[in-house]
Design an enzyme around this catalytic site. Structure first.
Site, PDB file in Angstrom:
ATOM      1  N   LEU A 256       0.830  -1.200   0.000  1.00  0.00           N
ATOM      2  CA  LEU A 256       0.000   0.000   0.000  1.00  0.00           C
ATOM      3  C   LEU A 256       0.866   1.252   0.000  1.00  0.00           C
ATOM      4  O   LEU A 256       2.041   1.214   0.375  1.00  0.00           O
ATOM      5  CB  LEU A 256      -0.946  -0.001   1.207  1.00  0.00           C
TER       6      LEU A 256
ATOM      7  N   CYS B 116      -4.216   5.348 -11.128  1.00  0.00           N
ATOM      8  CA  CYS B 116      -4.901   4.051 -11.074  1.00  0.00           C
ATOM      9  C   CYS B 116      -5.816   3.845 -12.273  1.00  0.00           C
ATOM     10  O   CYS B 116      -6.770   3.048 -12.225  1.00  0.00           O
ATOM     11  CB  CYS B 116      -5.691   3.917  -9.769  1.00  0.00           C
TER      12      CYS B 116
END
Length: 212
Positions: free
Chosen positions: A150, A167
Site C-alpha cells: 500500500l 490508477c
C-alpha cells in the site's frame, strides 16, 4: 499468535527494493517469519500488470517502471508512506479479499485517529475521503505469499499525480493526510507508527521489530 518482523527502511530506490521483495518471496521457507516494510521512495511512476501506456500522460523527468503488482499506474515520492506486506497468507488463513479488507480497514482506522473520515470503495481498490483518493493498494501473490502492498499519501508534492491518470481513472482527485487534517501537525513517522499498530491488530500478529 503469529509473529512478524517490522522493518523501517527509510528512503530507498524503487528498483532494488522491488528486487529484494521478489528475492525474499522466492527464497522464503514454510517457517520463514512474515515481514512488513515501511519506507519511502524517491519520485517514480510504477505501472501495474493491468497498466496502459495512455494513462501515463506527461512523465517528464520522472522514471516509469513496469512492475508485477496488480492495478494501473501510480506515483511514489518522498512524503508518501509505502508499506510492503511480505506475508504467507495461506499460513495466516487469509484469502486475498480478506487481506485487502484488513489493509483498507487499517488505513481507515489510522486516519480516524486524526478525525479523517476515510473508507474503501467496492468498485475501486484503495481508501478515499469524500471521493478523493488518499491511499492506493496493489499486491502480487505467488504460492500463497504476498508482496507489494500500500501507499498512503501523508505530506508530499502532489503535482506528479497530475501527469498520470491515477490508477487508470482520468480526473481522479488525489489527497493526503496534511490536507485532510491540516491542524494536526503530523509527520510521516507519527502516521507510520499508528498504521503499524493497526496492521498488526487487523492481521492478528504479535510484533518483532528489526533493524533495516
Amino acid at each position: 499468535m503469529p509473529e512478524v518482523v517490522v522493518r523501517q527502511l527509510g528512503l530507498v530506490d524503487y528498483q532494488p527494493c522491488y528486487e529484494e521483495m521478489v528475492s525474499f518471496t522466492a527464497r522464503r521457507q514454510p517457517e520463514t517469519t512474515d515481514e512488513i516494510w515501511f519506507l519511502q521512495h524517491p519520485g517514480v511512476f510504477t505501472q501495474g500488470q493491468a497498466g496502459k501506456a495512455e494513462h501515463v500522460l506527461v512523465p517528464g523527468d520522472i522514471p516509469v517502471v513496469q512492475t508485477d503488482r496488480g492495478g494501473q499506474v501510480t506515483y511514489h515520492g518522498p512524503g508518501q508512506l509505502v508499506v510492503y506486506l511480505l506475508l504467507d497468507i495461506k499460513r495466516l488463513g487469509l484469502g486475498p479479499r480478506a487481506l485487502v479488507t484488513a489493509m483498507e480497514e487499517s488505513i481507515a482506522a489510522t486516519l480516524a485517529q486524526w478525525g479523517i473520515d476515510a473508507a474503501a470503495k467496492a468498485d475501486a481498490p484503495g481508501v478515499y475521503v469524500d471521493g478523493r483518493k488518499i491511499a492506493s493498494l496493489g499486491l502480487r501473490i505467488r504460492n500463497g505469499r504476498t508482496f507489494h502492498g500500500l501507499a498512503l499519501n501523508v505530506d508530499m508534492d502532489m503535482t506528479p499525480f497530475l501527469r498520470i491518470n491515477p490508477c487508470g481513472y482520468a480526473g481522479l482527485e488525489m489527497t493526503q493526510v496534511v490536507r485532510e487534517a491540516p491542524n494536526a501537525g503530523l509527520n510521516i513517522d507519527q502516521v507510520a507508527g499508528q498504521l503499524e499498530q493497526q496492521l498488526i491488530r487487523h492481521l492478528g500478529f504479535t510484533t518483532i521489530t528489526s533493524p533495516a
